[in-house]
Scaffold this active site. Structure first.
Site, short mmCIF file in Angstrom:
data_model
loop_
_atom_site.label_atom_id
_atom_site.label_comp_id
_atom_site.label_asym_id
_atom_site.label_seq_id
_atom_site.Cartn_x
_atom_site.Cartn_y
_atom_site.Cartn_z
CG ASP A 163 32.76 36.83 67.84
OD1 ASP A 163 32.50 36.10 66.85
OD2 ASP A 163 33.35 37.92 67.75
CE LYS A 192 31.80 32.73 61.56
NZ LYS A 192 31.98 33.96 62.34
CG ASP A 195 30.82 41.87 61.30
OD1 ASP A 195 32.06 41.78 61.28
OD2 ASP A 195 30.09 41.09 61.93
#
Lengths: 128, 624, 201
Positions: B25, B86, B207
């Site tokens: 992840d 990210k 999420d």
């Protein structure tokens, strides 16, 4: 104006949107559709006694390129004779060599609409 | 005739030997690695016992530091300490202006394209920075599993576009990790829950991570997880909640100008406050500002008010995802919460209110994605041949191209099942036009400028024709990872142009090769050794699978002549494989793949027939 | 249908794959999914067959195998996904059935449409455009949606009737139904889009 800016401008601020009175003798109406996209277009021309297109209006429900191309076409045909309008072809000189593609139906839809409007006008005249 | 024995003892993996595969992840704030050991999927800790690796990379003159040690220096050394990288993945330099919080970094001047961050160790691309995080996780996995990794499943937000996915895959390549699959984070979470609880029905996965928000609606049926729709915002996450609170701090402090270090200091304080508010209704935070100490009281109500628009945004996305999936709220069987940000009481309350049921929070929301990815990795590595589990994903954002000039035309709509291949025909705009610009974009909006530009290429050599007469077929193909390739062809002449879409803001293949080389510092030999090893593995893989295929279906599907020919070719590749020339092995793999294509296709057709055995042609004829 | 005709049907799909494709499918979508060729398709069976074939063909089943096998499986699965999504929607299913009979309504550009029908479509769209000014936008949207649903239902059953007669004239009439469905379908999507917008505001 660069070509792409011109297209976007016609898409965001379409010219000549509206409706003319279809029962006027000097108005011709063309109604066309493209099933592949479900686009519908109405294009009207107002013709002078000398056979010159004085004004053009359109209403298009459809994708961006159908809207932009019908707006462009209504600008072009103003001042043309009926015969010129029926021969309408996009022969403006390309500024860039490698232009983006055009959806096939969009390339013909506006032309078809003009042709239908001219035919409708001539039809009306003939009936008189 | 005895079948050819390809594998030498001890060289090819034994059929029963477990292959080491992990789930990773790669998060905005934290990253994790997990694997399945003795049937249990669990995250792997570092030697200090912590499972979460802060996704922070610090460059110093002595080398690279990743994780907690880097995070500790973030306020002191802001320019060399990269957080939330990210958010920069697959972005162009122009996009970064819109991203708040990242403004502290110094971006190197580049000719458009990909942004490079200036550090003491030189200019670094987001892909290289992510690769450092992946390398750290890989080292952790090797240490705790005591072996070489077969590959990894790396998770990405479902809402990641092609450029962001490609950047993630490039980072893995740089880190020397074979990607078994890019898996959507919500799907991974559903896997972790689905297998635990044996649920069948519609599942919604909410999420909210550090930097991204995803909502996915899935249907679970006999081990098949089918994504029905997905939505979200790739630039909305817990960080934005911190920023909202940090901005309030700033207002209270009189709106004084902030310097790079202080902005980060306030954001850190905001995060600290936000986390405490999960347990407490009121939190008092002490701030050092302009040499003074200021105490501020933050209540949950105040915080909830500050973030209301953010929460509303996520709820709207939920509504839309349900609509796209064609299910109503009462059809949703389970709601799963993923991401550390779902610990906020205001999120839990709003999600419960919207779906009219209590969301699942049983699995640690920080770990659930990595655990799901590990389960999938175990299956993909071939460790569970009897597993029924299959994850079917969709395209998160529509793919299309520029038409007319500035207008976007969709070729593949979002929420289409992948892999997918689709073609559309276009024509020229002007008389005599001999070239066409193919500009590939991703997004839902009508104007190209509002979509993400993925790639551009020019199709030349169109014969001069009247406008509208040429027919150009543009074909899009998306693989199971959601990665795109595009080709264009003029139909009357057959002139063709094809590209693997390398995003405008991505790394070119030769750049990756250069970086790989550089990462092996002085050791040209290492690079060559690694290359050779990779080619040998690919050769083994092909030989092994052909061997198995022949023993399973060879008698049924091959004539004796075909079988002999295949085996001859296999022997050739096998001898090449034991040599040291990696280029020769690569060539040999290509040749053997080609000569055995027909066999693979026949096997595919046979397996289709077997899969549909229960539904014979009689049944079809009986009905028509 | 002859093998050549079947080949021609799948050719278009094949040419949408990247160069050097290896897949060799001569079955039409119905055969591929072992389903009867009919407009009244059982959607339950469709999704069951999809699941069964996905379990056999999906690239994840080949993740540990060679590159070549993975690429082949991507192509087969893409074909499967295309088959399922085409047959799932009543509009594209009708178009596909016509295509099997040699009538291509997917990419036709110049067709004659009844002026009355176009006029009606224009009016419906004008109605949709004025929703924002209406005193009760939701009621207008609901009424438009009901019109769309009614029209669509009628067109589907007309199509099925014409399609089953299976004469050249009736198939042409079926094609006319399909073209009308395309306009109605588009209107339906625009109603949805406007609903979304109104809700978000």
């Amino acid at each position: 104006m660069a070509y792409s800016e011109q297209v976007i401008d016609h898409y965001e601020n379409p010219r000549n949107v509206g409706k003319m009175n279809d029962s006027d003798d000097n108005v011709g109406t063309g109604m066309v559709g493209a099933p592949a996209c479900g686009d519908v277009m109405r294009l009207q021309i107002k013709v002078s006694d000398e056979g010159i297109i004085e004004d053009a209006k359109f209403k298009t429900y459809g994708c961006g390129s159908a809207i932009a191309s019908s707006s462009l076409v209504t600008e072009w045909v103003k001042g043309m004779s009926l015969d010129e309008a029926q021969e309408l072809k996009n022969t403006t000189i390309a500024e860039e060599l490698a232009l983006p593609p055009v959806k096939i139906h969009c390339s013909v839809l506006a032309e078809d609409a003009i042709k239908a409007a001219v035919a409708d006008y001539k039809d009306k005249r003939a009936k008189k | 005739m005895a079948l050819l024995q390809i594998a030498e003892p001890g060289q090819s993996p034994e059929p029963h030997q477990r292959k080491l595969a992990v789930g990773i992840d790669l998060g905005t704030t934290n990253s994790l690695v997990a694997s399945v050991r003795s049937g249990e999927a669990a995250t792997l800790p570092d030697e200090g016992g912590s499972h979460l690796l802060p996704s922070v990379v610090r460059y110093t003159d002595q080398g690279v530091v990743v994780g907690q040690a880097a995070l500790a220096q973030a306020a002191v050394d802001p320019f060399n300490t990269i957080m939330s990288v990210k958010r920069l993945m697959g972005r162009g330099a122009v996009d970064l202006k819109g991203l708040q919080g990242e403004a502290v970094y110094r971006f190197a001047d580049t000719d458009g394209g990909m942004p490079y961050l200036q550090t003491v160790a030189g200019d670094k691309s987001p892909v290289e920075i992510s690769a450092e995080i992946l390398k750290t996780l890989k080292a952790r996995a090797r240490a705790s599993l005591e072996g070489e990794l077969e590959g990894a499943v790396i998770t990405v937000p479902a809402y990641f576009d092609d450029a962001q996915r490609q950047a993630t895959k490039d980072a893995a390549q740089l880190a020397g990790i074979k990607v078994l699959r890019l898996l959507n984070e919500p799907t991974a979470a559903a896997v972790a829950y689905g297998l635990d609880q044996g649920a069948e029905g519609v599942i919604a996965v909410y999420d909210l991570g550090g930097g991204t928000f995803d909502i996915s609606v899935l249907r679970l049926n006999k081990g098949v997880f089918e994504v029905l729709s997905t939505g979200g915002d790739s630039a909305l996450g817990g960080d934005d909640f911190d920023l909202a609170l940090a901005q309030w701090f700033l207002q209270q402090l009189g709106g004084a100008e902030v310097i790079a270090g202080e902005s980060r200091y306030l954001t850190e304080k905001a995060r600290w406050t936000k986390e405490r508010l999960t347990e407490n209704a009121t939190v008092v935070v002490d701030l050092d500002h302009a040499g003074q100490k200021v105490s501020l009281e933050v209540t949950r109500e105040l915080f909830d008010g500050l973030v209301e628009t953010l929460v509303n945004k996520t709820v709207r996305a939920c509504r839309r995802a349900l609509k796209d999936a064609g299910v109503s709220t009462d059809e949703v069987l389970e709601v799963v919460m993923v991401g550390g940000s779902t610990r906020m009481p205001v999120i839990r309350a709003r999600v419960e209110q919207f779906f009219e049921r209590q969301p699942h929070i049983d699995i640690d929301p920080d770990r659930v994605v990595a655990v799901g990815a590990a389960i999938q990795a175990d299956v993909l590595a071939g460790n569970k041949p009897d597993s029924e589990m299959l994850l079917l994903d969709v395209l998160p954002l529509s793919l299309g191209l520029e038409t007319m000039g500035g207008l976007a035309e969709k070729v593949i709509h979002r929420n289409t099942s992948i892999p997918v291949a689709r073609a559309q025909e276009f024509t020229t705009y002007q008389d005599g036009q001999t070239a066409m610009m193919v500009h590939v974009v991703q997004g839902e909006r009508e104007l190209v400028d509002d979509c993400r530009s993925l790639a551009q290429f020019v199709l030349r050599g169109i014969p001069p024709m009247a406008a509208g007469a040429a027919k150009i077929r543009v074909a899009f193909q998306v693989d199971a990872d959601g990665l795109l390739s595009v080709s264009a062809k003029e139909l009357s002449t057959g002139i063709e142009s094809e590209i693997q879409v390398k995003p405008s803001y991505g790394l070119a293949d030769n750049e990756i090769a250069e970086m790989l080389k550089a990462s092996y510092s002085c050791a040209e030999g290492d690079m060559a050794a690694r290359n050779l090893r990779e080619q040998q593995v690919e050769a083994d893989r092909l030989l092994h699978s052909l061997e198995q295929a022949i023993s399973a279906d060879g008698k049924q599907l091959l004539s004796e002549g075909e079988l002999i020919h295949l085996q001859e070719q296999m022997v050739i590749l096998f001898s090449l494989r034991n040599g040291t020339d990696s280029a020769l092995i690569e060539q040999g793999v290509k040749v053997l793949a080609q000569v055995s294509d027909f066999f693979a296709a026949r096997r595919m057709d046979l397996s289709i027939k077997n899969a549909l055995k229960g539904h014979s042609i009689d049944e079809i004829e009986g009905n028509s | 249908m002859s093998a050549d005709a079947a080949k021609a049907l799948t050719f278009e799909f094949l040419s949408s794959l990247s160069a050097g494709y290896m897949m060799d499918i001569t079955q039409n979508y119905f055969e591929f999914l072992a389903l009867p060729v009919t407009y009244q398709l059982d959607l339950q069976s469709l999704s069951e067959r999809n699941r069964e074939l996905q379990k056999t063909l999906h690239p994840d089943r080949f993740a540990h195998l060679s590159d070549r096998e993975r690429r082949l499986s991507v192509q087969y699965t893409a074909y499967l996904n295309e088959a399922v999504s085409t047959l799932k929607s009543p509009l594209t299913r009708a178009q596909y059935l016509l295509k099997m009979e040699g009538i291509d309504t997917f990419s036709e550009t110049q067709v004659q449409l009844e002026p009355m029908f176009l006029m009606q479509q224009m009016e419906l769209r004008e109605g949709l455009e004025s929703v924002r000014e209406a005193s009760d936008p939701d009621a207008v949207l609901l009424a438009l949606q009901a019109t769309v649903d009614g029209e669509m239902k009628a067109l589907r059953s007309q199509f099925d009737g014409f399609y089953q007669q299976s004469t050249p004239t009736s198939l042409d009439a079926a094609a006319v139904c399909v073209r009308k469905m395309q306009f109605i379908d588009k209107l339906g999507r625009e109603i949805e889009a406007l609903e979304d917008q109104l809700f978000d505001e």
